[in-house]
Design a protein around this motif. Sequence first.
Motif, PDB file in Angstrom:
ATOM      1  N   ASN A  24      98.304  60.393  25.800  1.00  0.00           N
ATOM      2  CA  ASN A  24      99.165  61.058  26.767  1.00  0.00           C
ATOM      3  C   ASN A  24     100.102  62.086  26.133  1.00  0.00           C
ATOM      4  N   LEU A  25      99.964  62.314  24.836  1.00  0.00           N
ATOM      5  CA  LEU A  25     100.861  63.247  24.165  1.00  0.00           C
ATOM      6  C   LEU A  25     100.559  64.680  24.579  1.00  0.00           C
ATOM      7  N   CYS A  26     101.606  65.477  24.693  1.00  0.00           N
ATOM      8  CA  CYS A  26     101.463  66.902  24.995  1.00  0.00           C
ATOM      9  C   CYS A  26     101.236  67.654  23.690  1.00  0.00           C
ATOM     10  N   TYR A  27     100.512  68.721  23.771  1.00  0.00           N
ATOM     11  CA  TYR A  27     100.336  69.578  22.608  1.00  0.00           C
ATOM     12  C   TYR A  27     100.333  71.030  23.075  1.00  0.00           C
ATOM     13  N   THR A  28     100.707  71.905  22.176  1.00  0.00           N
ATOM     14  CA  THR A  28     100.718  73.325  22.501  1.00  0.00           C
ATOM     15  C   THR A  28      99.339  73.898  22.264  1.00  0.00           C
ATOM     16  N   LEU A  29      99.111  75.089  22.775  1.00  0.00           N
ATOM     17  CA  LEU A  29      97.830  75.745  22.560  1.00  0.00           C
ATOM     18  C   LEU A  29      97.613  75.987  21.076  1.00  0.00           C
ATOM     19  N   GLN A  30      96.368  76.108  20.678  1.00  0.00           N
ATOM     20  CA  GLN A  30      96.001  76.221  19.270  1.00  0.00           C
ATOM     21  C   GLN A  30      96.736  77.369  18.579  1.00  0.00           C
ATOM     22  N   MET A  31      97.372  77.062  17.448  1.00  0.00           N
ATOM     23  CA  MET A  31      98.058  78.075  16.645  1.00  0.00           C
ATOM     24  C   MET A  31      97.288  78.257  15.340  1.00  0.00           C
ATOM     25  N   ARG A  32      97.373  79.441  14.764  1.00  0.00           N
ATOM     26  CA  ARG A  32      96.731  79.653  13.478  1.00  0.00           C
ATOM     27  C   ARG A  32      97.583  79.012  12.385  1.00  0.00           C
ATOM     28  N   PRO A  33      96.960  78.627  11.265  1.00  0.00           N
ATOM     29  CA  PRO A  33      97.734  78.011  10.175  1.00  0.00           C
ATOM     30  C   PRO A  33      98.730  79.001   9.586  1.00  0.00           C
ATOM     31  N   ILE A  34      99.857  78.488   9.153  1.00  0.00           N
ATOM     32  CA  ILE A  34     100.878  79.303   8.498  1.00  0.00           C
ATOM     33  C   ILE A  34     100.722  79.103   6.994  1.00  0.00           C
ATOM     34  N   ARG A  35     100.627  80.192   6.260  1.00  0.00           N
ATOM     35  CA  ARG A  35     100.458  80.128   4.810  1.00  0.00           C
ATOM     36  C   ARG A  35     101.821  80.083   4.131  1.00  0.00           C
ATOM     37  N   SER A  36     101.854  79.476   2.947  1.00  0.00           N
ATOM     38  CA  SER A  36     103.123  79.357   2.231  1.00  0.00           C
ATOM     39  C   SER A  36     103.680  80.730   1.863  1.00  0.00           C
ATOM     40  N   SER A  37     102.803  81.689   1.590  1.00  0.00           N
ATOM     41  CA  SER A  37     103.293  83.034   1.273  1.00  0.00           C
ATOM     42  C   SER A  37     103.995  83.658   2.473  1.00  0.00           C
ATOM     43  N   GLU A  38     103.536  83.315   3.681  1.00  0.00           N
ATOM     44  CA  GLU A  38     104.202  83.819   4.883  1.00  0.00           C
ATOM     45  C   GLU A  38     105.605  83.240   5.002  1.00  0.00           C
ATOM     46  N   ILE A  39     105.760  81.976   4.650  1.00  0.00           N
ATOM     47  CA  ILE A  39     107.084  81.346   4.710  1.00  0.00           C
ATOM     48  C   ILE A  39     108.016  82.026   3.719  1.00  0.00           C
ATOM     49  N   GLY A  40     107.513  82.269   2.508  1.00  0.00           N
ATOM     50  CA  GLY A  40     108.314  82.958   1.499  1.00  0.00           C
ATOM     51  C   GLY A  40     108.695  84.355   1.956  1.00  0.00           C
ATOM     52  N   SER A  41     107.741  85.054   2.548  1.00  0.00           N
ATOM     53  CA  SER A  41     107.995  86.399   3.051  1.00  0.00           C
ATOM     54  C   SER A  41     109.038  86.360   4.172  1.00  0.00           C
ATOM     55  N   TYR A  42     108.924  85.389   5.059  1.00  0.00           N
ATOM     56  CA  TYR A  42     109.870  85.245   6.168  1.00  0.00           C
ATOM     57  C   TYR A  42     111.274  84.953   5.647  1.00  0.00           C
ATOM     58  N   LEU A  43     111.366  84.040   4.681  1.00  0.00           N
ATOM     59  CA  LEU A  43     112.680  83.687   4.146  1.00  0.00           C
ATOM     60  C   LEU A  43     113.308  84.851   3.388  1.00  0.00           C
ATOM     61  N   TYR A  44     112.470  85.677   2.746  1.00  0.00           N
ATOM     62  CA  TYR A  44     112.998  86.825   2.008  1.00  0.00           C
ATOM     63  C   TYR A  44     113.491  87.901   2.970  1.00  0.00           C
ATOM     64  N   CYS A  45     112.667  88.241   3.973  1.00  0.00           N
ATOM     65  CA  CYS A  45     113.062  89.287   4.916  1.00  0.00           C
ATOM     66  C   CYS A  45     112.319  89.078   6.231  1.00  0.00           C
ATOM     67  N   ARG A  46     113.027  88.599   7.224  1.00  0.00           N
ATOM     68  CA  ARG A  46     112.404  88.299   8.517  1.00  0.00           C
ATOM     69  C   ARG A  46     111.797  89.537   9.160  1.00  0.00           C
ATOM     70  N   ARG A  47     112.469  90.661   9.037  1.00  0.00           N
ATOM     71  CA  ARG A  47     111.978  91.885   9.677  1.00  0.00           C
ATOM     72  C   ARG A  47     110.672  92.346   9.026  1.00  0.00           C
ATOM     73  N   ALA A  48     110.610  92.320   7.688  1.00  0.00           N
ATOM     74  CA  ALA A  48     109.381  92.719   6.992  1.00  0.00           C
ATOM     75  C   ALA A  48     108.240  91.776   7.373  1.00  0.00           C
ATOM     76  N   TRP A  49     108.539  90.476   7.489  1.00  0.00           N
ATOM     77  CA  TRP A  49     107.520  89.507   7.904  1.00  0.00           C
ATOM     78  C   TRP A  49     107.004  89.862   9.287  1.00  0.00           C
ATOM     79  N   TRP A  50     107.905  90.175  10.198  1.00  0.00           N
ATOM     80  CA  TRP A  50     107.503  90.509  11.567  1.00  0.00           C
ATOM     81  C   TRP A  50     106.645  91.770  11.599  1.00  0.00           C
ATOM     82  N   TYR A  51     107.069  92.800  10.865  1.00  0.00           N
ATOM     83  CA  TYR A  51     106.282  94.032  10.827  1.00  0.00           C
ATOM     84  C   TYR A  51     104.873  93.769  10.304  1.00  0.00           C
ATOM     85  N   ARG A  52     104.766  92.947   9.248  1.00  0.00           N
ATOM     86  CA  ARG A  52     103.443  92.612   8.722  1.00  0.00           C
ATOM     87  C   ARG A  52     102.633  91.832   9.748  1.00  0.00           C
ATOM     88  N   LYS A  53     103.282  90.933  10.469  1.00  0.00           N
ATOM     89  CA  LYS A  53     102.586  90.097  11.446  1.00  0.00           C
ATOM     90  C   LYS A  53     102.014  90.928  12.586  1.00  0.00           C
TER      91      LYS A  53
END
Length: 108
Positions: A24-53
Motif C-alpha cells: 500500500n506504499l505510495c511511490y513517485t513516478l520513476q526518476m533517473r539515478p543521481i550521480r555523485s558528481s552531480e551532487i558535488g556539482s550542485y553543492l559547488y554551484c546550484r546555478r551551474a548544475w541547473w544550467y547543465r541539467k
Amino acid sequence: MNHICHYEGEEHSPRNDGDFRLENLCYTLQMRPIRSSEIGSYLYCRRAWWYRKIGTPSENKAELSAGTELHRRHGRQVLAAALTRALGWVLLLAAILTLVAYLAFQLI
C-alpha cells in the motif's frame, strides 16, 4: 508531485486510514539515478548544475578546458611525487639491509 498508490491492485490517491502495508506504499513516478558528481556539482554551484541539467551550453569553454588541463597536470605531479616517495623508501630499506649485511659479515 504525482503519487501513485496501489491498494490491492487499484490505483487511488493517497489515503490516511492507517493501513500501512508494503503493497500500500505510495511511490513517485520513476526518476533517473543521481550521480555523485552531480551532487558535488550542485553543492559547488546550484546555478551551474541547473544550467547543465537543462542543457544550456557553457559560455566559458576556454576557462573550463584550461582548468581541466591544470587539474590533469596537478594529478600527474601528485602521482610523480608519490612514486618518488615510494622509491625513496625502497632505496632507504635497501641501504639499511646492505649496512646490516655488511656489519654481519664483519663480525663473522
